[in-house]
Design an enzyme around this catalytic site. Structure first.
Site, mmCIF file in Angstrom:
data_model
loop_
_atom_site.group_PDB
_atom_site.id
_atom_site.type_symbol
_atom_site.label_atom_id
_atom_site.label_comp_id
_atom_site.label_asym_id
_atom_site.label_seq_id
_atom_site.Cartn_x
_atom_site.Cartn_y
_atom_site.Cartn_z
ATOM 1 N N GLU A 49 -1.045 -3.709 -15.307
ATOM 2 C CA GLU A 49 0.283 -4.063 -14.801
ATOM 3 C C GLU A 49 0.666 -5.497 -15.121
ATOM 4 O OE1 GLU A 49 0.421 -3.233 -10.599
ATOM 5 O OE2 GLU A 49 -1.573 -4.029 -10.283
ATOM 6 N N HIS A 70 8.884 -1.537 -2.829
ATOM 7 C CA HIS A 70 8.039 -0.560 -2.129
ATOM 8 C C HIS A 70 8.826 0.274 -1.135
ATOM 9 C CE1 HIS A 70 4.829 -2.772 -4.088
ATOM 10 N NE2 HIS A 70 4.272 -1.576 -4.112
ATOM 11 N N ASP A 102 5.131 -3.276 -11.918
ATOM 12 C CA ASP A 102 4.823 -4.690 -12.105
ATOM 13 C C ASP A 102 4.842 -5.067 -13.575
ATOM 14 O OD1 ASP A 102 4.577 -5.907 -9.574
ATOM 15 O OD2 ASP A 102 2.744 -4.782 -9.223
ATOM 16 N N CYS A 106 0.883 5.235 -13.427
ATOM 17 C CA CYS A 106 1.081 5.490 -11.997
ATOM 18 C C CYS A 106 2.300 4.750 -11.462
ATOM 19 C CB CYS A 106 -0.167 5.155 -11.197
ATOM 20 S SG CYS A 106 -0.630 3.433 -11.347
HETATM 21 C C1 PEP Z 1 3.002 -0.701 -10.291
HETATM 22 O O1 PEP Z 1 3.036 -1.930 -10.235
HETATM 23 O O2 PEP Z 1 3.533 -0.038 -11.207
HETATM 24 C C2 PEP Z 1 2.321 0.080 -9.238
HETATM 25 C C3 PEP Z 1 2.163 1.382 -9.362
HETATM 26 O O3 PEP Z 1 1.869 -0.580 -8.134
HETATM 27 P P1 PEP Z 1 2.829 -1.101 -6.968
HETATM 28 O O4 PEP Z 1 4.157 -0.442 -7.142
HETATM 29 O O5 PEP Z 1 2.179 -0.747 -5.690
HETATM 30 O O6 PEP Z 1 2.880 -2.579 -7.203
HETATM 31 MG MG MG Z 2 1.744 -3.035 -8.916
#
Ligand code: PEP
Ligand code: MG
Length: 552
Positions: A439, A196, A463, A510
């Site tokens: 995910e 993140h 994920d 996403c």
């Molecule tokens: C993902 O897991 O691809 C996602 C968009 O969510 P995050 O990166 O917040 O886990």
């Molecule tokens: Mg995620």
């Protein structure tokens, strides 16, 4: 002396600026034995630090007259601890009797108190141990003269654009605090490409290099740095020739970017007429104007957990409602997909006092956590989302689904809340879409079943890749194995899209893979209806879409 460090370039661009070393709030203090004649001085140091922190809290209280009750309660409790002899007096005795330095004496007493709090049966009292730790952390920082986050907040805004943050590690909460600032770049010793921390760098469109291993130890405050976020290179104390070369490259990149601006209002449509929606990912309501500036057609992922971070208590339903409403209104009719709280994994909320887990990414996170905390956490969020849906095109997305029962459970709560709102005469969008974030491999493999009950799918490739390939997305040492182009991932994406379409639903991406320009054409051909990416990537992808033909 000039030298070069290599790491993972996680957010492109070039930054040139001065190093600002960031010390993380840490309680790893030195253990020193002090000379008997220094004991009184050490006690005086301790007393002064406690007084400074107490004065700070008093000032904070005076300045937060209209703050939420939780904030005032937290200030009161911290002040009370600081006045309690257990924290104000006992460390003095430890300094005198064991001849410890003040930091160490304080940390020893803290550990003793934490142990006592852990014995309580009452969960409220047990959780107060976090207040003890937080208040001690403040005093230790004061004793150490650590810059930490407090100093960050005071960093002179005018100078920020030429500052490069150098840290060992940054938590998502640390990074989100940067949004109030305009640093040129940040670099860290640890962190993977889809951590993140990396995602936040891309979202702020600032160059970042992670996984440098020992940058924090090698770079000194104020040294001149060049950060090349594309190649993952950091040059410390560059000579004039290198500096000129990078300055030129920086200007070229800026020129390329500005050339894309004319596509801001253009359609994201291929030459042969296939449309794909290009949305942006955001972390805070304040990110929306920038996303719109970059030409986003909507918000494809609002990671709500960032609203819950960098604070000392849960945001109330009302606070959340205001935040979601602001996003919906700013978008002025464009859609926003709001993901419900995805806490756990690397995103911790210390005030919840959850036990530490051995494998947090495989642990108590996201929807499985929220369904367990239905009354105090999930319902207020879902109610706030429903209420905000009266002010724009709000869609709800459920993270980390693994089975249809989880989706059903969330939808049942939403139905219950809709009835509640009807009874109270509160408006909401009766047709609000509820989608699933794909995910996990489990969700992708049952996409046909989920598609019957979900209104849309959005694929979280970050994920999905880590769970499918069994690679920790945080670990920079595994970077060469973290391959979202793996056939298994691409096949799952195709399965998800096909199953969504069979049921007349839409599917998007996403996760960070959605912004991979080398795959944009392939994604359009695979039938993806939407790609949601870091705001600064929208125009680049639009250009690719507009110059391609699906037929080819
Ligand atoms: C993902 O897991 O691809 C996602 C968009 O969510 P995050 O990166 O917040 O886990
Ligand atoms: Mg995620």
């Amino acid at each position: 002396m000039s030298f070069t460090l290599h790491g993972l370039g996680v957010s492109g661009g070039i930054a040139i600026g001065r190093a600002m070393l960031m010390s993380h709030a840490t309680l790893e203090v030195s253990h020193l034995t002090i000379a008997p004649r220094m004991v009184d001085k050490e006690i005086e140091r301790f007393d002064t630090a406690v007084k400074v922190v107490k004065d700070e809290l008093i000032l904070m209280k005076e300045n937060t007259e209209h703050a939420p009750a939780e904030l005032n309660a937290f200030i009161d409790i911290h002040t009370m601890f600081l006045e309690d002899p257990e924290l104000a007096e006992k460390p003095r005795d430890i300094i005198r009797e064991r001849r410890c330095n003040a930091e160490w004496a304080l940390v020893q007493q803290m550990e003793h108190l934490v142990e006592q709090f852990e014995q309580f049966d009452d969960p409220y009292l047990r959780e107060r141990k976090f207040d003890v730790v937080q208040v001690v952390e403040r005093v230790v920082k004061e004793l150490l003269g650590h810059p930490g986050r407090a100093a960050l907040k005071n960093a002179r805004k005018s100078k920020e654009e030429s500052l490069i943050v150098v840290a060992h590690d940054l938590s998502p909460a640390d990074t989100i605090a940067f949004k109030e600032h305009r640093f040129a770049s940040f670099i860290t010793d640890v962190g993977g490409a889809t951590s993140h921390t990396a995602i936040l760098a891309r979202s702020m469109a600032i160059p970042a290099v992670l996984g440098l291993e020992n940058a924090r130890g090698l770079i000194r405050d104020g040294e001149l740095l060049i950060v090349d976020g594309l190649r993952g290179v950091v040059i410390v104390n560059p000579d004039q020739r290198i500096l000129d070369e990078y300055q030129l490259r920086k200007e070229q990149i800026e020129l390329e970017k500005s050339k894309l601006k004319h596509l801001k209002t253009a359609k994201s449509e291929t030459i042969d007429g296939v449309e794909v929606q290009l949305f942006a990912n955001i972390e805070l309501p304040g990110d929306v104007p920038e996303a719109l500036q970059y030409g986003a057609e909507g918000i494809g992922l609002f990671r709500t957990e960032f609203l819950f971070m960098d604070r000392t208590a849960m945001p109330t339903e009302e606070e959340q409602f205001e935040a979601y409403k602001k996003v919906a209104e700013t978008l002025d009719g464009k859609p926003v997909i709001i993901r419900t709280l995805d806490i756990g994994g690397d995103k911790a909320l210390p005030y919840l006092g959850l036990p530490t887990e051995e494998n947090p990414f495989l642990g108590f996170r996201a929807v499985r956590f929220c369904l367990q905390r239905k009354e105090d956490i999930y319902k207020p969020q879902l109610r706030a989302l429903l209420r905000a849906s009266a002010f724009g095109k709000v869609r709800i997305m459920v993270p980390l689904v693994t089975c249809v029962d989880e989706l059903r459970a969330v939808k049942a709560i939403i139905e219950e809340l809709k009835q509640e709102l009807d009874a109270e005469g509160i408006a909401y969008d009766k047709d609000i879409q509820v989608g699933v974030m794909m995910e996990t491999a489990a969700a992708s493999l049952i996409a046909d079943i989920l598609a019957k009950e979900a209104d849309f799918f959005s694929i979280g490739t970050n994920d999905l890749t880590q769970y499918t390939l069994a690679i920790d997305r945080q670990n920079e040492k595994l970077d060469e194995f973290y391959n979202p182009h793996h056939e298994a991932i691409l096949r799952m994406i195709q399965m998800v899209v096909d199953n969504a379409h069979k049921c007349g639903k839409w599917a998007g991406i996403c996760g960070e893979l959605g912004a991979d320009a080398t795959l944009t054409e392939q994604f359009v051909r695979m039938g993806l209806d939407e790609l949601s990416v870091a705001p600064s990537m929208v125009l680049k992808l639009r250009k690719i879409v507009r110059e391609m033909k699906v037929e080819e």
